[in-house]
Scaffold this motif. Sequence first.
Motif, PDB file in Angstrom:
ATOM      1  N   ARG A  27       8.944  16.270  12.601  1.00  0.00           N
ATOM      2  CA  ARG A  27       8.294  15.326  13.775  1.00  0.00           C
ATOM      3  C   ARG A  27       8.944  13.920  13.477  1.00  0.00           C
ATOM      4  NH1 ARG A  27       6.612  15.893  18.289  1.00  0.00           N
ATOM      5  NH2 ARG A  27       5.778  17.610  17.417  1.00  0.00           N
ATOM      6  N   LEU A  28       8.151  13.393  12.275  1.00  0.00           N
ATOM      7  CA  LEU A  28       8.941  12.061  11.328  1.00  0.00           C
ATOM      8  C   LEU A  28      10.073  11.851  11.768  1.00  0.00           C
ATOM      9  CD1 LEU A  28       6.317  12.415   8.008  1.00  0.00           C
ATOM     10  CD2 LEU A  28       5.568  11.668  10.771  1.00  0.00           C
ATOM     11  N   ALA A  29      11.238  13.114  11.944  1.00  0.00           N
ATOM     12  CA  ALA A  29      12.372  12.318  11.097  1.00  0.00           C
ATOM     13  C   ALA A  29      13.156  12.316  12.189  1.00  0.00           C
ATOM     14  CB  ALA A  29      13.308  14.185  10.708  1.00  0.00           C
ATOM     15  N   ALA A  30      12.368  12.759  13.799  1.00  0.00           N
ATOM     16  CA  ALA A  30      12.797  13.102  14.932  1.00  0.00           C
ATOM     17  C   ALA A  30      12.686  11.761  15.528  1.00  0.00           C
ATOM     18  CB  ALA A  30      12.557  13.521  16.095  1.00  0.00           C
ATOM     19  N   GLU A  31      11.184  10.976  15.502  1.00  0.00           N
ATOM     20  CA  GLU A  31      10.668   9.659  14.619  1.00  0.00           C
ATOM     21  C   GLU A  31      11.373   9.230  14.358  1.00  0.00           C
ATOM     22  OE1 GLU A  31       9.068   8.314  17.148  1.00  0.00           O
ATOM     23  OE2 GLU A  31       8.102  10.324  17.701  1.00  0.00           O
ATOM     24  N   HIS A  32      12.562   8.845  12.874  1.00  0.00           N
ATOM     25  CA  HIS A  32      12.875   7.897  12.297  1.00  0.00           C
ATOM     26  C   HIS A  32      14.861   7.901  13.134  1.00  0.00           C
ATOM     27  CE1 HIS A  32      15.002   6.230   9.027  1.00  0.00           C
ATOM     28  NE2 HIS A  32      15.507   6.955   9.300  1.00  0.00           N
ATOM     29  N   VAL A  33      14.996   9.096  13.426  1.00  0.00           N
ATOM     30  CA  VAL A  33      16.122   8.279  14.633  1.00  0.00           C
ATOM     31  C   VAL A  33      16.122   8.172  15.514  1.00  0.00           C
ATOM     32  CG1 VAL A  33      17.972  10.109  15.282  1.00  0.00           C
ATOM     33  CG2 VAL A  33      17.400  11.577  13.288  1.00  0.00           C
ATOM     34  N   LEU A  34      15.074   7.976  16.013  1.00  0.00           N
ATOM     35  CA  LEU A  34      14.905   7.202  17.415  1.00  0.00           C
ATOM     36  C   LEU A  34      15.160   6.271  17.638  1.00  0.00           C
ATOM     37  CD1 LEU A  34      14.775   7.414  20.876  1.00  0.00           C
ATOM     38  CD2 LEU A  34      11.905   8.111  19.970  1.00  0.00           C
ATOM     39  N   GLU A  35      14.255   5.953  16.165  1.00  0.00           N
ATOM     40  CA  GLU A  35      14.089   4.334  15.958  1.00  0.00           C
ATOM     41  C   GLU A  35      15.513   3.165  15.857  1.00  0.00           C
ATOM     42  OE1 GLU A  35      12.991   1.190  15.428  1.00  0.00           O
ATOM     43  OE2 GLU A  35      11.332   1.994  15.878  1.00  0.00           O
ATOM     44  N   VAL A  36      16.255   4.577  15.029  1.00  0.00           N
ATOM     45  CA  VAL A  36      17.654   3.291  14.412  1.00  0.00           C
ATOM     46  C   VAL A  36      18.036   3.515  15.772  1.00  0.00           C
ATOM     47  CG1 VAL A  36      19.544   4.505  13.562  1.00  0.00           C
ATOM     48  CG2 VAL A  36      17.439   4.403  11.897  1.00  0.00           C
ATOM     49  N   SER A  37      18.604   4.634  16.176  1.00  0.00           N
ATOM     50  CA  SER A  37      19.064   5.137  17.419  1.00  0.00           C
ATOM     51  C   SER A  37      18.324   3.962  18.813  1.00  0.00           C
ATOM     52  CB  SER A  37      19.043   6.446  18.252  1.00  0.00           C
ATOM     53  OG  SER A  37      18.016   6.335  18.824  1.00  0.00           O
ATOM     54  N   ARG A  38      17.779   3.912  18.914  1.00  0.00           N
ATOM     55  CA  ARG A  38      17.326   2.367  19.532  1.00  0.00           C
ATOM     56  C   ARG A  38      17.600   1.022  19.225  1.00  0.00           C
ATOM     57  NH1 ARG A  38      10.455   4.598  20.936  1.00  0.00           N
ATOM     58  NH2 ARG A  38      11.406   5.993  22.518  1.00  0.00           N
ATOM     59  N   ARG A  39      17.664   0.887  18.231  1.00  0.00           N
ATOM     60  CA  ARG A  39      18.439  -0.216  17.536  1.00  0.00           C
ATOM     61  C   ARG A  39      19.706  -0.569  18.164  1.00  0.00           C
ATOM     62  NH1 ARG A  39      17.287   0.002  11.966  1.00  0.00           N
ATOM     63  NH2 ARG A  39      15.517   1.264  11.341  1.00  0.00           N
ATOM     64  N   ARG A  40      20.359   0.746  18.571  1.00  0.00           N
ATOM     65  CA  ARG A  40      21.801   0.907  18.681  1.00  0.00           C
ATOM     66  C   ARG A  40      21.878   0.743  20.390  1.00  0.00           C
ATOM     67  NH1 ARG A  40      25.048   3.472  14.332  1.00  0.00           N
ATOM     68  NH2 ARG A  40      24.106   2.726  12.557  1.00  0.00           N
ATOM     69  N   VAL A  41      21.150   1.594  21.547  1.00  0.00           N
ATOM     70  CA  VAL A  41      21.355   1.730  22.494  1.00  0.00           C
ATOM     71  C   VAL A  41      21.719   0.220  23.822  1.00  0.00           C
ATOM     72  CG1 VAL A  41      19.781   1.016  24.232  1.00  0.00           C
ATOM     73  CG2 VAL A  41      19.786   3.254  23.364  1.00  0.00           C
ATOM     74  N   PRO A  42      22.739   0.992  24.221  1.00  0.00           N
ATOM     75  CA  PRO A  42      23.236  -0.435  25.026  1.00  0.00           C
ATOM     76  C   PRO A  42      21.475  -0.585  26.282  1.00  0.00           C
ATOM     77  CG  PRO A  42      24.952   1.491  25.099  1.00  0.00           C
ATOM     78  CD  PRO A  42      23.561   1.744  24.253  1.00  0.00           C
ATOM     79  N   ILE A  43      21.641  -2.263  25.942  1.00  0.00           N
ATOM     80  CA  ILE A  43      21.062  -3.010  26.504  1.00  0.00           C
ATOM     81  C   ILE A  43      20.562  -3.682  27.213  1.00  0.00           C
ATOM     82  CG2 ILE A  43      20.073  -4.433  24.640  1.00  0.00           C
ATOM     83  CD1 ILE A  43      17.532  -3.724  24.657  1.00  0.00           C
ATOM     84  N   GLU A  44      19.870  -3.780  28.888  1.00  0.00           N
ATOM     85  CA  GLU A  44      20.457  -4.848  30.553  1.00  0.00           C
ATOM     86  C   GLU A  44      19.397  -4.817  30.533  1.00  0.00           C
ATOM     87  OE1 GLU A  44      22.309  -6.700  32.898  1.00  0.00           O
ATOM     88  OE2 GLU A  44      23.469  -5.974  30.959  1.00  0.00           O
ATOM     89  N   GLU A  45      18.320  -3.911  31.067  1.00  0.00           N
ATOM     90  CA  GLU A  45      16.472  -4.768  31.489  1.00  0.00           C
ATOM     91  C   GLU A  45      16.034  -3.731  30.184  1.00  0.00           C
ATOM     92  OE1 GLU A  45      16.890  -3.375  35.497  1.00  0.00           O
ATOM     93  OE2 GLU A  45      17.901  -4.613  35.710  1.00  0.00           O
ATOM     94  N   ALA A  46      16.210  -3.016  28.933  1.00  0.00           N
ATOM     95  CA  ALA A  46      15.611  -1.572  27.778  1.00  0.00           C
ATOM     96  C   ALA A  46      15.034  -0.689  28.727  1.00  0.00           C
ATOM     97  CB  ALA A  46      14.329  -2.757  27.389  1.00  0.00           C
ATOM     98  N   THR A  47      16.012  -0.036  29.949  1.00  0.00           N
ATOM     99  CA  THR A  47      15.134   0.644  30.611  1.00  0.00           C
ATOM    100  C   THR A  47      15.981   2.024  29.551  1.00  0.00           C
ATOM    101  OG1 THR A  47      15.453   0.132  32.587  1.00  0.00           O
ATOM    102  CG2 THR A  47      15.420   2.674  33.021  1.00  0.00           C
ATOM    103  N   LEU A  48      16.987   2.168  29.086  1.00  0.00           N
ATOM    104  CA  LEU A  48      17.627   2.988  28.388  1.00  0.00           C
ATOM    105  C   LEU A  48      16.665   3.221  27.477  1.00  0.00           C
ATOM    106  CD1 LEU A  48      19.675   5.778  27.930  1.00  0.00           C
ATOM    107  CD2 LEU A  48      21.293   3.414  27.786  1.00  0.00           C
TER     108      LEU A  48
END
Length: 116
Positions: A27-48
């Motif tokens: 769970r902690l590792a998945a949350e870590h990967v999610l946090e790192v990926s959120r910093r790279r996700v393409p962002i227009e309105e932040a829905t993704l």
Amino acid sequence: MTQRARLRWNGDAILAAERQGAARGLRLAAEHVLEVSRRRVPIEEATLERSGTATVDEPTLTAAVSYDTPYAVRQHEEMTYRHDAGRTAKYLEAPMTEEAGTVAEIIAAQVRRSLR
């Protein structure tokens, strides 16, 4: 002189604790990967970005990080799209690969902790 020792093996308790630590680590590792990926996700309105989730299936000790919008896969795979600085395609694949060592350390630490 005879010395005796008695050993009591609590194998079921140890295995249960180990499994619980592995699930917590996943769970902690998945949350870590999610946090790192959120910093790279393409962002227009932040829905993704907001659609990202980390889940763990404890019976199978399987973790998943996913994004749930109709265009999530296309944004991930389309290498020709232009994005803001720091935002990119492969926003999930790259962090999964780059953070593999950290993920392993997080899980191992939680397993060790559960066996104390």
